[in-house]
Design an enzyme around this catalytic site. Structure first.
Site, short mmCIF file in Angstrom:
data_model
loop_
_atom_site.label_atom_id
_atom_site.label_comp_id
_atom_site.label_asym_id
_atom_site.label_seq_id
_atom_site.Cartn_x
_atom_site.Cartn_y
_atom_site.Cartn_z
NE ARG A 16 -0.43 0.76 4.86
CZ ARG A 16 -0.82 0.61 6.12
NH1 ARG A 16 -1.89 -0.11 6.39
NH2 ARG A 16 -0.16 1.19 7.10
CG ASP A 37 3.75 -4.89 2.86
OD1 ASP A 37 3.50 -5.05 4.07
OD2 ASP A 37 3.72 -3.79 2.31
CB VAL A 59 12.29 -4.96 6.02
CG1 VAL A 59 11.59 -4.95 4.69
CG2 VAL A 59 11.63 -4.01 7.03
CE1 TYR A 150 8.78 7.04 10.16
CE2 TYR A 150 9.30 9.39 10.11
CZ TYR A 150 8.86 8.24 9.47
OH TYR A 150 8.51 8.30 8.14
CE LYS A 154 11.48 6.64 7.83
NZ LYS A 154 11.44 5.62 6.77
#
Ligand code: NAD
Length: 250
Positions: A16, A37, A59, A150, A154
């Site tokens: 998605r 996924d 992952v 997060y 990143k």
């Protein structure tokens, strides 16, 4: 002629959102696409619709990466493109973030990209070269309150991108990162269609006055995956409607 004719590209988190749009666009541009996924039903439906291969891949798990890449090579004889797109987001202040939550985010976002580079990089090199596109974020370039774990993951992806680019350049593998701002997917706009709150927020925050579309990020990922970017490696590309440019006092 497609921009990815003859290529075999694996996209993680492709069931998605941005990954889905990347899978659709890459297929339209001639690539054999592997939709990877943990959302098996959605991923399988998409793969069937666009004529792609679906593989289950968490992952954060190295053995699943090995199986997935072996499956791709068995099906197509090679893999020469990877889009590390899978990611998760949680909101919390740093001092309130339980260690488990921090580690869960790191495992998917940061370890996931590391394992993708580690497992797929040598196979891309063996195919004669190719590309890796890592999905970082606006928050990989600057801070944002309430998304500390997060943002840390990143920022790490930008670092991994630079190092991978240096280490894989002589094997013909280019590695770049996309850094999206607010993009209209289930992650950042879960109430889409239910009211105007997020629209009003992004009108105020983003110079171009709107949230981004996943198709726009897919076009950047395509640019970085095809020969149009043949002399570019090791770079983060911000796609955010101007959000990172600064603050406006007007
Ligand atoms: P999304 O939640 O719609 O899609 C994320 C996809 O990743 C989903 O299909 C999900 O099932 C998959 N995923 C989650 N954990 C996984 C795992 N362990 N293994 C494999 N797949 C897994 O959100 P999106 O906006 O499409 O996010 C795509 C990427 O873009 C993410 O890395 C996200 O951090 C990044 N990003 C999003 C925004 C935004 O505003 N939407 C902004 C900057 C960066």
């Amino acid at each position: 002629m497609g921009k990815l004719d003859g290529r075999v590209v694996l996209v993680t988190g492709a069931a998605r959102g941005q990954g889905e749009q990347e899978a659709r666009l890459f297929r339209e541009e001639g690539a054999e696409v592997v939709v990877a996924d943990v959302l098996d039903d959605q991923g399988q439906d998409l793969a069937k619709e666009i004529g792609a291969l679906y593989v289950h891949l968490d992952v954060g798990r190295e053995e699943e990466w090995r199986t997935a890449v072996d499956t791709v090579v068995a099906a197509y004889g090679r893999v020469d493109g990877l889009v590390n797109n899978a990611g998760i987001l949680r909101f919390n202040t740093l001092v309130d973030t339980p260690l488990d939550e921090f580690m869960r985010i790191v495992r998917v976002n940061q370890v996931g990209v590391f394992l993708g580079i580690k497992t797929t990089g040598p196979r891309i090199a063996a195919a004669g070269g190719g590309t890796i596109v890592n999905t970082a974020s606006y928050t990989g370039m600057t801070g944002m309150a309430y998304v500390g774990a997060y943002a840390a993951s990143k920022h790490a992806i930008v670092g991994l991108t630079r190092v991978a680019a240096l280490e894989l350049a002589d094997q013909g593998v280019r590695v770049n990162a996309v850094c999206p701002g607010a993009i209209d997917t289930a992650m950042s706009n879960p109430g889409a269609g239910a009211g105007g709150a997020t629209d009003a927020l992004y009108r105020k925050l983003v110079p171009l006055g709107r949230i981004g579309r996943p198709e726009e990020v897919a076009r950047l990922a395509l640019f970085l995956s095809c020969d149009d970017s043949s002399y570019i490696t090791g770079q983060p590309f911000v796609i955010d409607g101007g959000w990172l440019a600064g603050v406006s006092i007007g």
